[in-house]
Design an enzyme around this catalytic site. Sequence first.
Site, PDB file in Angstrom:
ATOM      1  N   SER A  46       0.895  -1.375   0.026  1.00 47.92           N
ATOM      2  CA  SER A  46      -0.028  -0.149  -0.005  1.00 47.92           C
ATOM      3  C   SER A  46       1.073   1.281  -0.084  1.00 47.92           C
ATOM      4  O   SER A  46       0.330   2.193  -0.356  1.00 47.92           O
ATOM      5  CB  SER A  46      -0.896   0.216   1.193  1.00 47.92           C
ATOM      6  OG  SER A  46      -0.169  -0.094   2.213  1.00 47.92           O
ATOM      7  N   ASN A 114       4.605  -5.396   5.303  1.00 48.26           N
ATOM      8  CA  ASN A 114       3.489  -6.600   5.873  1.00 48.26           C
ATOM      9  C   ASN A 114       4.141  -7.976   5.908  1.00 48.26           C
ATOM     10  O   ASN A 114       3.499  -8.841   6.021  1.00 48.26           O
ATOM     11  CB  ASN A 114       2.338  -6.735   4.742  1.00 48.26           C
ATOM     12  CG  ASN A 114       1.753  -5.515   4.538  1.00 48.26           C
ATOM     13  OD1 ASN A 114       1.390  -4.600   5.629  1.00 48.26           O
ATOM     14  ND2 ASN A 114       1.399  -4.706   3.482  1.00 48.26           N
ATOM     15  N   ASP A 239      -3.088   6.797   9.589  1.00 49.89           N
ATOM     16  CA  ASP A 239      -2.538   6.100  10.557  1.00 49.89           C
ATOM     17  C   ASP A 239      -1.120   6.206  10.347  1.00 49.89           C
ATOM     18  O   ASP A 239      -0.666   7.284   9.729  1.00 49.89           O
ATOM     19  CB  ASP A 239      -2.730   4.520  10.479  1.00 49.89           C
ATOM     20  CG  ASP A 239      -2.498   3.889   9.093  1.00 49.89           C
ATOM     21  OD1 ASP A 239      -1.488   4.489   8.263  1.00 49.89           O
ATOM     22  OD2 ASP A 239      -2.985   3.063   8.242  1.00 49.89           O
TER      23      ASP A 239
END
Length: 294
Positions: A46, A114, A239
């Site tokens: 992302s 991730n 975030d």
Amino acid sequence: MFSIFLLLLPLLALAKENLHSPPSGYKTPTAPPHHTIPTIFLAGDSKMAPGGGGNGTEGWGQYLHYSFNNETAYINNSAIAGRSARSYTREGRFQYIAQALRPGDWVVIEFGTNDGGSPYPASKDNGRADCPGYGTETCPTVYDNATEIVQTYVTYLKNATSIFLSKGAKVILSSPTPNNPWEFGNYSYAPTNFTYFSWLSAQEMGGPAAGVYFVPHSQYTTQMMYNLGISIDKYFPLDHGHTAPYLASLVAQEFVLGLKCGSAPLQDLVVNATSRIESALLGTCVSVNATLPI
Ligand SMILES: *[C@@H]1O[C@H](CO)[C@@H](O)[C@H](O)[C@H]1NC(C)=O
Ligand SMILES: *[C@@H]1O[C@H](CO)[C@@H](O)[C@H](O)[C@H]1NC(C)=O
Ligand SMILES: *[C@@H]1O[C@H](CO)[C@@H](O)[C@H](O)[C@H]1NC(C)=O
Ligand SMILES: *[C@@H]1O[C@H](CO)[C@@H](O)[C@H](O)[C@H]1NC(C)=O
Ligand SMILES: *[C@@H]1O[C@H](CO)[C@@H](O)[C@H](O)[C@H]1NC(C)=O
Ligand SMILES: *[C@@H]1O[C@H](CO)[C@@H](O)[C@H](O)[C@H]1NC(C)=O
Ligand SMILES: *[C@@H]1O[C@H](CO)[C@@H](O)[C@H](O)[C@H]1NC(C)=O
Ligand SMILES: *[C@@H]1O[C@H](CO)[C@@H](O)[C@H](O)[C@H]1NC(C)=O
Ligand SMILES: *[C@@H]1O[C@H](CO)[C@@H](O)[C@H](O)[C@H]1NC(C)=O
């Protein structure tokens, strides 16, 4: 010069054909693949992907084209939110790139956000965590009801890299960009293991001599994030990891700065001069193999 000549080639061929109609029964030879300019494929998560992590954030891959001329390079942002080197492999996404690419293309691979953790215990496996370590370790497991031999981050990167090299592409392994280093009110950044692992993968694949380059995108991006100061918070609207468009465009510029400061010939297609890229905000060239952990 060269690319203009290539672009003219089909026109010249067409003009010739009109002048001399082929004899009946003549079979037109199969045309070579239409490929006048290189594609730069982007594989990542992302932080690089179209739409970033959602809610108005963006990935840096969306801003890379500003530093290239659209007549000399085409950018295909194949990054997908939520992916790791492991899940990108399992879902066949490196394979899709391998199928689409042509000799002379480039692939930029940037994972790490991730990839952390472990596939064990199996009940906690999120399908993204790589096998810990940086060698040929494997973590056999069952994920999504299918047997999966989970590999290390380094194995996934090297495997994808060798496939791209075998298809005539060159590869840039780029280290993952940090989360907001001002998150706790003061600047704090330490490179993750994946920063080192991405460098190691490039090194083990033979480095620049083999057509595999490393961009220390982590280190470049931290220069700018340090310079922005605490006001960077507003560019992390969702975030601590996902960037607003303005910050994503700076992260893209840091990649380009790293490219221009390194040795990958892809730098020749960048429209900006190095002297215009280096700035008080973006920082300057950093030494490639320095500041790596373990
Ligand atoms: C992101 O957007 C979705 C709807 O598109 C919303 O439900 C969610 O609360 C938003 N998340 C944040 C952290 O803003
Ligand atoms: C290429 O860039 C030029 C100048 O920015 C623009 O006018 C043109 O529409 C672009 N072409 C394509 C195919 O995107
Ligand atoms: C190597 O990459 C190919 C193509 O992405 C994939 O099908 C294969 O599973 C990978 N091998 C390993 C050991 O990850
Ligand atoms: C972009 O790359 C993907 C592989 O990741 C490929 O399937 C797709 O056709 C490419 N799109 C364009 C417009 O080149
Ligand atoms: C980083 O890698 C080293 C060597 O593989 C390992 O001992 C350590 O646990 C790793 N740290 C993290 C946070 O994954
Ligand atoms: C996996 O298998 C379980 C039963 O063992 C089943 O309930 C579940 O639906 C399966 N999941 C998938 C994604 O196929
Ligand atoms: C940053 O602030 C946190 C919380 O106040 C503190 O724990 C940490 O030691 C500080 N770090 C530095 C490098 O000053
Ligand atoms: C790391 O540095 C060494 C020595 O300067 C150099 O030979 C090598 O190509 C570098 N590795 C990469 C991946 O750039
Ligand atoms: C290169 O210049 C273009 C404008 O011509 C700008 O949009 C882009 O951000 C610049 N790239 C870098 C890395 O400075």
